[in-house]
Design an enzyme around this catalytic site. Structure first.
Site, mmCIF file in Angstrom:
data_model
loop_
_atom_site.group_PDB
_atom_site.id
_atom_site.type_symbol
_atom_site.label_atom_id
_atom_site.label_comp_id
_atom_site.label_asym_id
_atom_site.label_seq_id
_atom_site.Cartn_x
_atom_site.Cartn_y
_atom_site.Cartn_z
ATOM 1 N N LYS A 133 0.681 -1.208 -0.426
ATOM 2 C CA LYS A 133 0.120 0.035 0.149
ATOM 3 C C LYS A 133 1.061 0.905 0.214
ATOM 4 O O LYS A 133 1.573 1.365 0.891
ATOM 5 C CB LYS A 133 -0.798 0.134 0.733
ATOM 6 C CG LYS A 133 -1.849 -1.499 1.356
ATOM 7 C CD LYS A 133 -2.622 -1.319 2.819
ATOM 8 C CE LYS A 133 -3.652 -2.734 2.737
ATOM 9 N NZ LYS A 133 -5.011 -2.100 3.499
ATOM 10 N N ARG A 180 0.910 5.809 -1.056
ATOM 11 C CA ARG A 180 0.238 7.167 -1.047
ATOM 12 C C ARG A 180 -0.852 6.877 -2.117
ATOM 13 O O ARG A 180 -2.222 7.654 -1.608
ATOM 14 C CB ARG A 180 1.415 8.525 -1.444
ATOM 15 C CG ARG A 180 2.298 8.620 -0.096
ATOM 16 C CD ARG A 180 2.574 9.827 -0.360
ATOM 17 N NE ARG A 180 3.947 9.769 -1.245
ATOM 18 C CZ ARG A 180 4.084 10.437 -1.835
ATOM 19 N NH1 ARG A 180 4.109 11.989 -1.903
ATOM 20 N NH2 ARG A 180 4.671 10.434 -3.355
ATOM 21 N N TYR A 181 -0.454 6.540 -2.653
ATOM 22 C CA TYR A 181 -1.736 6.501 -4.521
ATOM 23 C C TYR A 181 -2.761 5.079 -4.540
ATOM 24 O O TYR A 181 -3.837 5.115 -5.126
ATOM 25 C CB TYR A 181 -0.979 7.275 -5.234
ATOM 26 C CG TYR A 181 -0.482 8.416 -4.996
ATOM 27 C CD1 TYR A 181 -0.855 9.461 -5.565
ATOM 28 C CD2 TYR A 181 1.209 8.314 -5.023
ATOM 29 C CE1 TYR A 181 0.387 10.796 -5.369
ATOM 30 C CE2 TYR A 181 1.903 8.971 -5.134
ATOM 31 C CZ TYR A 181 1.065 10.477 -4.986
ATOM 32 O OH TYR A 181 2.478 11.427 -5.048
ATOM 33 N N GLU A 234 -3.308 1.205 -3.893
ATOM 34 C CA GLU A 234 -2.619 -0.368 -3.260
ATOM 35 C C GLU A 234 -2.293 -1.472 -4.747
ATOM 36 O O GLU A 234 -2.324 -1.055 -5.658
ATOM 37 C CB GLU A 234 -4.007 -1.239 -2.614
ATOM 38 C CG GLU A 234 -4.769 -0.041 -1.424
ATOM 39 C CD GLU A 234 -5.696 -1.615 -1.110
ATOM 40 O OE1 GLU A 234 -6.372 -2.201 -1.850
ATOM 41 O OE2 GLU A 234 -5.914 -0.973 0.086
ATOM 42 N N VAL A 235 -1.020 -2.212 -4.080
ATOM 43 C CA VAL A 235 -0.540 -3.571 -4.954
ATOM 44 C C VAL A 235 -1.196 -4.704 -4.645
ATOM 45 O O VAL A 235 -0.859 -4.519 -3.651
ATOM 46 C CB VAL A 235 0.804 -3.138 -5.524
ATOM 47 C CG1 VAL A 235 1.037 -4.113 -6.117
ATOM 48 C CG2 VAL A 235 0.820 -1.491 -5.681
ATOM 49 N N ASP A 292 10.185 10.352 -10.237
ATOM 50 C CA ASP A 292 10.551 9.925 -8.579
ATOM 51 C C ASP A 292 11.361 8.655 -9.026
ATOM 52 O O ASP A 292 10.722 7.812 -8.728
ATOM 53 C CB ASP A 292 8.844 9.610 -9.155
ATOM 54 C CG ASP A 292 8.779 9.113 -7.472
ATOM 55 O OD1 ASP A 292 9.589 9.439 -6.390
ATOM 56 O OD2 ASP A 292 7.608 8.858 -6.845
#
Length: 595
Positions: A306, A308-309, A311-312, A426
């Site tokens: 999980k 900031r943007y 979940e995976v 990033d």
């Protein structure tokens, strides 16, 4: 005795003339002569009327079973027989039928189990096959065995006496459920069924062994390929759990493939992309698929992280494991931007995360934005460095794979369907994934920018504060100049290389950049005070020439002045030069580091 001699001479004469085509006459005369001879031998008086009785239940030859020729019917002997039906057979009244070729008596078991008897005669020779040979010598294996028994004979009143017997009806057979009599399984039947069961078990065992051998061969082949690429570093994956084919076949940790299946939420927001895509997905054009139904084909297995943007999740799609990044609805702009970047022509590269597709789905009452990519079970470079130390060969494989991916992003390709230069914006160890062959793949292009789509100064999404360059922190960067964004990627790359070299033998504990000067989750203004003040992480103190060269390379890449920082191509050439002079680093025929 003279009469007997005469009869024998006559019998010899008839045998000689039997070949003239009178089988019926010969047969009848032969039977009559036998009776007369037997009577004369027994010194009995001659009889004027022969009453021979011949039962026809014995096995018959083909000639006997064939219907006699019509021209011989007048020579066939006729008999007189008893005739009665079931209701009349017990009466004392005598009923007969004459001019018969055969007499018969029958016993039939009705559906209710009662026995019915009858007597009769057959006056036509072609009726013999349908009457006398109906159920001759039926064994117990027949379905209707024991339900009908007919006995035929030839002779006057030969069908008198007791009726033929039937086998006893079993419980639940005739008279029960209306089926055939249940017969016990013969001894040979058990052997047959045992052979069938044994054959099935043997085939199942062979199939299981074949599947086991194939799966084990596949795992060994993957392992040997990885070992060949990584050299003799047998402890490379010593920290990780056993990697099996379950990682690649979409099977959960418990061996179950059940999961949460997404349901499409109407029309996809990617319709405009699909309408403008005119390529086959071979890599030269947009790799988009039929994405309005893609989410229906993906099964979510378990959550792997999980952020900031969103979940995976790890999912299963077409028997392969995929990574499903689920964005929150408030981050639709980031999801849309990353989808556009991944759909760029000629973006596919071994050191960039492979893109599968995007879709918008509904789960419960929430709208989810999905980004589907390849799944890498080893996780991120950050997790890899926390769990394992590296040799110089492994370090060089990681560094070169990262710079290869970044160089492909930064390079602009000209052509009919060219690729624009892309700035990642990033770069950090958590956004770099480890592959099973020891290389890396750059992921998370949500903040990527091109010359045509530059970020605005009002956009707060500038990346991770710990990896921000000095010009980003003090707002001195010229966002109208695309090359300035590429310099920011080079600065962040230098910090990632520092993390990798810190875990290279002689290794020290993993620490993030500026761990001694910043909090675990620093704010941008805290980072600005440290970075803009000129502080930098301490390079490794190893005296080895490769490590010394990497320390000098890091100093050039994180320089305070962006114009001093090296471009990605120059960094790659420097790393290859350092690897060429290190005997512990293996180079292939193309002067590339062998993985």
């Amino acid at each position: 005795m003279a009469d007997a001699v005469i009869l024998r001479y006559l019998f010899t004469f008839l045998l000689i003339n039997s070949s003239s085509g009178l089988p019926g006459l010969v047969e009848d005369l032969h039977l009559n002569l036998n009776v007369n001879v037997d009577s004369l031998d027994d010194d009995s008086s001659p009889i004027t009327e022969s009453t021979e009785v011949q039962h026809v239940d014995e096995p018959m030859s083909i000639d006997q079973m064939m219907v006699q020729q019509p021209r011989m019917r007048k020579f066939r002997k006729r008999y007189k027989c008893h005739q009665c039906e079931h209701e009349d057979c017990d009466d004392d009244e005598e009923r007969t039928c004459s001019n018969a070729l055969y007499c018969f008596k029958a016993t039939v078991r009705a559906a209710d189990g009662a026995l019915q008897h009858s007597r009769g005669c057959t006056q036509r020779s072609d009726h013999y096959q349908f009457t006398c040979r109906t159920n001759h010598n039926q064994g117990p294996h027949k379905r209707h065995a024991g339900q009908l028994h007919i006995t035929c004979c030839r002779g006057d009143m030969c069908n008198n006496g007791s009726f033929p017997a039937l086998a006893a009806a079993s419980v639940g057979g005739v008279g029960g459920a209306g089926g055939a009599a249940a017969q016990p399984l013969p001894p040979g039947g058990w052997g047959l069924w045992g052979g069938v069961v044994a054959s099935v078990l043997v085939v199942a065992a062979i199939g299981s062994m074949a599947i086991f051998v194939l799966r084990r061969t596949h795992r060994l082949r993957v392992s040997r390929s990885t070992q060949h690429k990584l050299g003799n570093e047998s402890n490379y994956f010593s920290y990780s759990p056993q990697i099996t084919s379950a990682f690649y076949e979409g099977v959960g940790a418990e061996g179950s493939v059940s999961g949460v299946r997404a349901v499409a939420a109407g029309d996809s927001t990617l319709r405009e992309y699909l309408e403008t895509s005119q390529t086959s997905g071979s890599g030269s054009g947009l790799p988009l698929m039929v994405q309005r139904t893609l989410a229906k084909q993906v099964t979510l297995l378990h959550c792997v992280g999980k952020g900031r943007y969103g979940e995976v999740w790890r999912g299963a799609w077409c028997a392969d494991s995929v990574a499903v990044r689920i964005y929150f609805s408030r981050d639709e702009a980031r999801w849309r931007r990353e989808t556009e970047v991944y759909s760029t022509a000629l973006l596919r590269h071994d050191n960039l995360l492979a893109y599968v597709g995007s879709d918008m789905t509904s789960r419960g009452s929430c709208t989810q934005l999905w980004l589907i990519t390849h799944f890498h079970p080893l996780g991120s470079l950050y997790e890899h460095l926390n769990r394992n130390t590296l040799t110089r060969h492994q370090m060089m494989v990681i560094c070169l794979s990262i710079i290869n991916g970044l160089l492909h992003l930064h390079t602009e390709i000209y052509g009919t369907q060219g690729k624009p230069a892309i700035a990642h914006r990033d770069i950090k160890s958590k956004n770099i994934l480890m592959k099973v062959n020891g290389e890396c793949a750059i992921a998370d292009l949500g903040l990527a920018a091109t010359r045509r789509k530059l970020p605005s100064r009002d956009d707060p999404r500038q990346g991770t504060p710990r990896y921000m360059s000095p010009e980003l922190l003090d707002d001195s960067i010229d966002l109208e100049c695309f090359e300035s964004l590429l310099k920011c990627d080079v600065y962040a790359l230098a910090l990632v290389v520092w993390e990798v070299t810190r875990r290279t033998e002689p290794a020290r504990d993993y620490r993030p950049p500026y761990y001694d000067l910043l909090a675990p989750d620093p704010r941008p203004h805290h980072v600005r005070k440290v970075v803009c003040g000129g502080a930098r992480p301490h390079p490794p103190h190893s005296p080895h020439p490769t490590m010394v060269g990497l320390a000098n390379l890091m100093r050039e890449c994180w320089h305070q002045n962006p114009s001093v920082r090296l471009p990605a191509l120059r960094i790659k050439k420097t790393l290859l030069k350092l690897a060429a002079y290190d005997n512990s680093i293996h180079l292939d025929d193309d002067n590339e580091v062998s993985v």
